[in-house]
Write an enzyme that holds these catalytic residues in place. Structure first.
Site, PDB file in Angstrom:
ATOM      1  N   HIS A 106      35.054  32.112  33.787  1.00 21.75           N
ATOM      2  CA  HIS A 106      35.131  32.824  32.506  1.00 21.75           C
ATOM      3  C   HIS A 106      33.754  33.338  32.063  1.00 21.75           C
ATOM      4  O   HIS A 106      33.447  33.333  30.875  1.00 21.75           O
ATOM      5  CB  HIS A 106      35.731  31.914  31.436  1.00 21.75           C
ATOM      6  CG  HIS A 106      36.448  32.636  30.333  1.00 21.75           C
ATOM      7  ND1 HIS A 106      35.854  33.626  29.575  1.00 21.75           N
ATOM      8  CD2 HIS A 106      37.725  32.514  29.862  1.00 21.75           C
ATOM      9  CE1 HIS A 106      36.712  34.059  28.672  1.00 21.75           C
ATOM     10  NE2 HIS A 106      37.862  33.413  28.841  1.00 21.75           N
TER      11      HIS A 106
ATOM     12  N   ARG B  43      47.224  32.221  29.879  1.00 22.12           N
ATOM     13  CA  ARG B  43      48.232  31.683  28.957  1.00 22.12           C
ATOM     14  C   ARG B  43      49.531  31.301  29.653  1.00 22.12           C
ATOM     15  O   ARG B  43      49.968  31.967  30.580  1.00 22.12           O
ATOM     16  CB  ARG B  43      48.511  32.702  27.849  1.00 22.12           C
ATOM     17  CG  ARG B  43      47.284  32.940  26.969  1.00 22.12           C
ATOM     18  CD  ARG B  43      47.433  34.161  26.076  1.00 22.12           C
ATOM     19  NE  ARG B  43      46.271  34.291  25.206  1.00 22.12           N
ATOM     20  CZ  ARG B  43      45.153  34.961  25.535  1.00 22.12           C
ATOM     21  NH1 ARG B  43      45.064  35.562  26.708  1.00 22.12           N
ATOM     22  NH2 ARG B  43      44.148  35.031  24.687  1.00 22.12           N
TER      23      ARG B  43
ATOM     24  N   HIS C  10      44.253  28.461  28.834  1.00 20.23           N
ATOM     25  CA  HIS C  10      43.236  27.902  29.732  1.00 20.23           C
ATOM     26  C   HIS C  10      43.401  26.390  29.955  1.00 20.23           C
ATOM     27  O   HIS C  10      42.419  25.677  30.134  1.00 20.23           O
ATOM     28  CB  HIS C  10      41.837  28.192  29.208  1.00 20.23           C
ATOM     29  CG  HIS C  10      41.478  29.650  29.201  1.00 20.23           C
ATOM     30  ND1 HIS C  10      41.957  30.539  30.146  1.00 20.23           N
ATOM     31  CD2 HIS C  10      40.688  30.372  28.363  1.00 20.23           C
ATOM     32  CE1 HIS C  10      41.459  31.741  29.886  1.00 20.23           C
ATOM     33  NE2 HIS C  10      40.703  31.677  28.812  1.00 20.23           N
TER      34      HIS C  10
ATOM     35  N   GLU D 240      38.048  38.141  34.879  1.00 16.03           N
ATOM     36  CA  GLU D 240      38.511  36.835  35.351  1.00 16.03           C
ATOM     37  C   GLU D 240      39.582  37.036  36.424  1.00 16.03           C
ATOM     38  O   GLU D 240      40.715  37.397  36.117  1.00 16.03           O
ATOM     39  CB  GLU D 240      39.076  36.026  34.189  1.00 16.03           C
ATOM     40  CG  GLU D 240      38.126  35.856  33.014  1.00 16.03           C
ATOM     41  CD  GLU D 240      38.872  35.557  31.729  1.00 16.03           C
ATOM     42  OE1 GLU D 240      39.494  34.475  31.640  1.00 16.03           O
ATOM     43  OE2 GLU D 240      38.854  36.410  30.812  1.00 16.03           O
TER      44      GLU D 240
END
Length: 352
Positions: free
Chosen positions: A179, A81, A106, A317
């Protein structure tokens, strides 16, 4: 070792999508798509020798085109973010789309995971395929023409090696990640609650509220439900009466990984499924990892008839911290003009 290519399907616009299977001599393999440079399958043996697919995914291109969970996706130009979808580089303010809670998530909505990548190189002798993408100046709101490559390799040691490389003709943000949603019990096995997880991080970055933008604080995990310095089941503390977990509906936080030194790889996390005996070790040279417990996956129609529900897998991630472009005390994700973006993350599978 072998690399095989086959037709996976077509996009809504009629573009062909290919799937590449990278298989090692032991029979373990991964499948990657040129759509989104997506990791579609990771198939490794369990303790009984049964080949088990341990990542969530779809059976069709339409699943990946229309899905909102980012299964297996290569995320770029910047994962996670960015507050307000805005940032500043060299005195210039840039505005991105606000696609989640007035923030940017993203780099979407036009993310790299929804694009056809070129196949740059296939190397059978190392069981690898390299995808390439050009992201032009102002793409998604970012400055600079960014040329990026993502190389997938399946080693004889059952390592899924993901190597990101890139360069830009202007200073820009470069924070790519993968992801994939993992479940070492099998992609269709249901709950993640019994999976044992260890994250080698003494600290994490708390979020301000349910919009999940970090406060800027680097806080200790010790004495909180966020502590995974010792192995414990994912489900043990996930419903604890703890503000950070309430903000995000469960674990969805960036962990400040121990021992960060730019360009130096180290083991940062390990997951283990007692039911199958499959262990997954994560190695990276990056400073952070977002641990997401799939809190918002609901009724997703997945591979081979599987239906994925809430907390049916987890993501690890590897990344620069969320909103790091705006948080001066975080490690900077800026790639300077003329520099090479070069980072590696490895997911290594074994049986214990």
């Amino acid at each position: 070792m072998s690399v095989t290519k086959s037709l996976f399907g077509k996009t809504e616009a009629g573009q062909e999508v290919s799937v590449y299977r990278l298989q090692n001599r032991a029979g373990s393999y991964i499948e990657v798509l040129d759509f989104g440079a997506i990791l579609r399958a990771v198939v490794v043996p369990d303790k009984d020798g049964k080949m088990t697919d341990v990542v969530l995914g779809y059976d069709s291109v339409a699943g990946y085109e229309n899905g909102t969970c980012f299964f297996g996706a290569t995320i770029g130009r910047s994962g996670n973010r960015i507050a307000g979808g805005t940032f500043e580089i060299n005195g210039v303010t840039y505005q991105m789309a606000q696609n989640e809670n007035n923030n940017n998530l993203h780099s979407g909505p036009d993310g790299y995971e929804k694009r056809i990548w070129a196949v740059k190189e296939i190397r059978e002798e190392e069981n690898s395929v390299t995808f390439a993408l050009n992201s032009p100046d102002q793409d998604q709101g970012f400055p600079g023409n960014f040329d990026i490559m993502v190389k997938y390799e399946m080693s004889e040691a059952n390592e899924v090696i993901i190597h990101y490389m890139g360069s830009s003709d202007q200073d820009t943000v470069a924070n790519l990640t993968n992801h994939s949603y993992f479940n070492p019990q099998g992609h269709d096995s249901g709950s993640n609650s019994d999976i044992l997880l260890q994250i080698y991080a003494d600290n994490y970055t708390p979020v301000a509220d349910s919009a999940s933008i970090p406060t800027g604080e680097i806080a200790p995990v010790k004495g909180t439900p966020m502590d995974f310095t010792e192995e414990k089941p994912i489900g043990k503390d996930i419903n604890a009466d703890f503000e950070q977990l309430k903000f995000t509906g469960g674990y969805d936080h960036n962990y400040v990984l121990n021992g960060y030194e730019k360009g130096i790889e180290r083991v940062v996390a390990k997951a283990y499924a007692p039911k199958t005996g499959i262990a997954m070790e994560v190695t990276t040279d990056l400073p952070g990892v977002q641990f997401y417990a799939a809190n918002f996956v609901e009724n997703e129609q997945g591979k081979n008839g599987a239906v994925y529900g809430k907390r049916s897998a987890f993501c690890l991630e590897t990344q620069y911290y969320p909103d790091s472009i705006n948080q001066k005390n975080f490690e900077s994700p800026i790639l300077e003009q003329g520099e090479t973006y070069n980072t590696v993350t490895i997911y290594r599978f074994s049986v214990e």
